[in-house]
Design an enzyme around this catalytic site. Structure first.
Site, PDB file in Angstrom:
ATOM      1  N   ASN A   1      26.679  60.045  -5.479  1.00 46.83           N
ATOM      2  CA  ASN A   1      28.046  60.393  -5.826  1.00 46.83           C
ATOM      3  C   ASN A   1      28.221  61.817  -6.338  1.00 46.83           C
ATOM      4  O   ASN A   1      29.290  62.401  -6.218  1.00 46.83           O
ATOM      5  CB  ASN A   1      28.591  59.394  -6.859  1.00 46.83           C
ATOM      6  CG  ASN A   1      27.611  59.080  -7.952  1.00 46.83           C
ATOM      7  OD1 ASN A   1      26.494  58.624  -7.695  1.00 46.83           O
ATOM      8  ND2 ASN A   1      27.978  59.333  -9.185  1.00 46.83           N
TER       9      ASN A   1
ATOM     10  N   GLN B   1      29.270  55.215  -1.802  1.00 47.32           N
ATOM     11  CA  GLN B   1      29.702  56.535  -1.321  1.00 47.32           C
ATOM     12  C   GLN B   1      29.465  56.721   0.174  1.00 47.32           C
ATOM     13  O   GLN B   1      29.982  57.659   0.771  1.00 47.32           O
ATOM     14  CB  GLN B   1      28.994  57.651  -2.103  1.00 47.32           C
ATOM     15  CG  GLN B   1      29.365  57.709  -3.575  1.00 47.32           C
ATOM     16  CD  GLN B   1      30.809  58.165  -3.845  1.00 47.32           C
ATOM     17  OE1 GLN B   1      31.503  58.658  -2.958  1.00 47.32           O
ATOM     18  NE2 GLN B   1      31.254  57.997  -5.071  1.00 47.32           N
TER      19      GLN B   1
ATOM     20  N   ALA C   1      36.096  49.400  -2.475  1.00 46.80           N
ATOM     21  CA  ALA C   1      37.248  49.778  -1.637  1.00 46.80           C
ATOM     22  C   ALA C   1      37.839  51.142  -1.974  1.00 46.80           C
ATOM     23  O   ALA C   1      38.221  51.897  -1.072  1.00 46.80           O
ATOM     24  CB  ALA C   1      38.330  48.706  -1.772  1.00 46.80           C
ATOM     25  N   HIS C   2      37.925  51.470  -3.274  1.00 41.60           N
ATOM     26  CA  HIS C   2      38.670  52.692  -3.616  1.00 41.60           C
ATOM     27  C   HIS C   2      37.910  53.976  -3.272  1.00 41.60           C
ATOM     28  O   HIS C   2      38.421  55.082  -3.452  1.00 41.60           O
ATOM     29  CB  HIS C   2      39.124  52.667  -5.088  1.00 41.60           C
ATOM     30  CG  HIS C   2      38.072  52.956  -6.102  1.00 41.60           C
ATOM     31  ND1 HIS C   2      37.966  54.172  -6.735  1.00 41.60           N
ATOM     32  CD2 HIS C   2      37.090  52.183  -6.626  1.00 41.60           C
ATOM     33  CE1 HIS C   2      36.972  54.134  -7.616  1.00 41.60           C
ATOM     34  NE2 HIS C   2      36.420  52.934  -7.563  1.00 41.60           N
TER      35      HIS C   2
ATOM     36  N   THR D   1      40.373  33.707  -9.298  1.00 38.36           N
ATOM     37  CA  THR D   1      41.281  33.690  -8.139  1.00 38.36           C
ATOM     38  C   THR D   1      41.045  34.916  -7.269  1.00 38.36           C
ATOM     39  O   THR D   1      41.003  36.033  -7.772  1.00 38.36           O
ATOM     40  CB  THR D   1      42.743  33.651  -8.640  1.00 38.36           C
ATOM     41  OG1 THR D   1      42.878  32.524  -9.495  1.00 38.36           O
ATOM     42  CG2 THR D   1      43.729  33.544  -7.479  1.00 38.36           C
TER      43      THR D   1
ATOM     44  N   CYS E   1      32.543  59.593 -12.714  1.00 38.93           N
ATOM     45  CA  CYS E   1      32.720  58.431 -13.578  1.00 38.93           C
ATOM     46  C   CYS E   1      32.462  58.789 -15.021  1.00 38.93           C
ATOM     47  O   CYS E   1      32.999  58.197 -15.915  1.00 38.93           O
ATOM     48  CB  CYS E   1      31.782  57.310 -13.155  1.00 38.93           C
ATOM     49  SG  CYS E   1      31.961  56.957 -11.430  1.00 38.93           S
TER      50      CYS E   1
HETATM   51  N1  PMP Z   1      28.240  53.220  -7.356  1.00 38.15           N
HETATM   52  C1  PMP Z   1      28.495  54.470  -6.957  1.00 38.15           C
HETATM   53  C2  PMP Z   1      27.467  55.212  -6.139  1.00 38.15           C
HETATM   54  C3  PMP Z   1      29.699  55.085  -7.281  1.00 38.15           C
HETATM   55  O1  PMP Z   1      29.956  56.326  -6.892  1.00 38.15           O
HETATM   56  C4  PMP Z   1      30.643  54.358  -8.056  1.00 38.15           C
HETATM   57  C5  PMP Z   1      31.961  54.970  -8.476  1.00 38.15           C
HETATM   58  N2  PMP Z   1      31.858  56.236  -9.045  1.00 38.15           N
HETATM   59  C6  PMP Z   1      30.327  53.054  -8.457  1.00 38.15           C
HETATM   60  C7  PMP Z   1      29.118  52.520  -8.089  1.00 38.15           C
HETATM   61  C8  PMP Z   1      31.292  52.228  -9.269  1.00 38.15           C
HETATM   62  O2  PMP Z   1      32.316  51.744  -8.441  1.00 38.15           O
HETATM   63  P1  PMP Z   1      33.571  50.927  -8.956  1.00 38.15           P
HETATM   64  O3  PMP Z   1      34.550  51.945  -9.437  1.00 38.15           O
HETATM   65  O4  PMP Z   1      34.060  50.184  -7.746  1.00 38.15           O
HETATM   66  O5  PMP Z   1      33.133  49.985 -10.017  1.00 38.15           O
END
Ligand code: PMP
Length: 370
Positions: A139, A167, A187-188, A224, A312
């Site tokens: 990432n 990623q 998904a995001h 759910t 993150c």
């Molecule tokens: N794994 C990786 C390699 C990521 O880049 C991220 C998000 N930065 C995550 C896990 C966490 O994903 P989520 O936001 O769906 O919890």
């Protein structure tokens, strides 16, 4: 604003938005209820699982829908912790693997160090490992791990292999990822909504006991089901998959032109793991001078959204897992920025960003001289 932070999150794909609205409007019923309208929701959920399985090249029954990659990684590591054995992970995993491994498998974690190219080689995996978890694409730096070779090596040695491909999926071809024993996606990161993702398990009958309190997902994940989110996620992946090769080729060209322009205006600039195989959208820049927050703030004033280190945890001071693994100094860490473009990023956007970097450099140089 011109958005260059796609590794943190991506805008919702218009087709995913449409799919979400339709699912929320017409199929909002609880898939576990017993009347006809709910059964239709359950059927659509099953169909979405089949469509995702097709995109990943795996059996639909192996897929467990989750709230995202963090949950998927935690659920998997927590389930491994119930058995005896040690897990091997790389030293550049996302915190949702690294911290989860430490939490769930205390004292049973072996960290493998990436080489100077930011990669793990299969021979680093030794037989003491009962499980291996190594990400597909990083990432922060965008460096790609040789996950196919790693998975083959593990298969030959009878070691279950997991890859967090959050990623990778949506940016590069994902159809072979289902051959890994375990797989995480979110998904995001590819034009789907936030709060939805999946874990692919090795075996369709495998139990998962992270979320209890209901029979959903074949008793593997209580709660759910988020059918609208799942429908939108699968739609987003279908859309990105359809044009993945052309996008990758075109965007690599634009990204490389950006780097070339940047090097002309800032010759002492370093690109982290520049010559390693990397995602087409990511550039980790080590600036020769000035604190990364100054660059970021001035670029933000000019309408560009970029990031420092890992998104993150970019709020946390000096928190780049990749730079630490590569042995960067604290001063270098403070000068590092991450640019991550997307499917919709155009040539003029990349060019405008390089021009803005040049302006900010002059601005910052002048203000330190004053
Ligand atoms: N794994 C990786 C390699 C990521 O880049 C991220 C998000 N930065 C995550 C896990 C966490 O994903 P989520 O936001 O769906 O919890």
């Amino acid at each position: 604003m011109i958005y260059f932070d796609h590794n943190a999150t991506t805008p919702l794909h218009p087709a995913a938005l449409e799919a979400w609205l339709k699912a929320t409007r017409d199929h909002w019923y609880n898939a576990s209820s017993l009347y006809r309208a709910a059964a239709a929701t359950a059927q659509r959920l099953d169909a979405a699982r089949e469509r995702l399985a097709e995109l990943l090249g795996c059996d639909a029954a192996r897929i467990v829908f989750t709230s995202g990659a963090t949950e998927a990684n935690n659920a998997l590591l927590a389930s491994w912790s119930l058995r005896e054995g040690r897990v091997a992970i790389s030293n550049i995993e996302h915190p949702s693997v690294r911290e989860a491994a430490q939490r769930w498998l205390q004292g049973r974690v072996m960290e493998l160090a990436v080489d100077s190219s930011g990669r793990i080689t299969p021979t680093q995996i030794r037989s003491e490992a009962s499980w291996v978890s190594i990400m597909a694409a990083n990432n922060e730096s965008g460096v790609l791990q040789p996950w196919e070779e790693l998975a083959n090596h593990c298969r030959q040695h009878g070691i279950p292999f997991h890859t967090d491909a959050s990623q990778w999926i949506g940016k590069l071809n994902a159809t072979a990822l289902g051959t890994c024993d375990y797989l995480t996606g979110s998904a995001h990161k590819f034009g789907g909504p936030k709060g939805v993702g999946f874990l692919v398990l090795k075996d369709e009958n495998e139990a998962l006991r992270f979320m209890v309190g209901g029979p959903q997902e074949a008793k593997r994940r209580a709660g759910t089901e988020n059918y609208p989110g799942i429908e939108a996620m699968v739609t987003a992946l279908e859309q990105t998959t359809a044009s993945i090769d052309t996008i990758a080729q075109e965007q690599t060209r634009l990204r490389d032109a950006f780097v070339a322009q940047m090097k002309l205006s800032i010759p002492e600039l370093k690109i982290v793991n520049e010559y390693s195989p990397r995602l087409w959208n990511t550039v980790m820049l080590m600036m020769p001078t000035h604190d990364n927050r100054k660059w970021l703030a001035r670029l933000s004033q000019r309408g560009f959204a970029i990031s420092t280190g890992s998104a993150c945890s970019s709020g946390a001071e000096g928190s780049s897992v990749v730079l630490t693994a590569l042995g960067a100094t604290h001063a270098e860490l403070k000068r590092t920025l991450r640019v991550s473009g997307g499917w919709e990023t155009g040539e003029s956007d990349w060019k405008a960003l390089a021009d803005a970097f040049d302006e900010v450099r002059q601005d910052l140089d002048q203000s330190t001289r004053r």
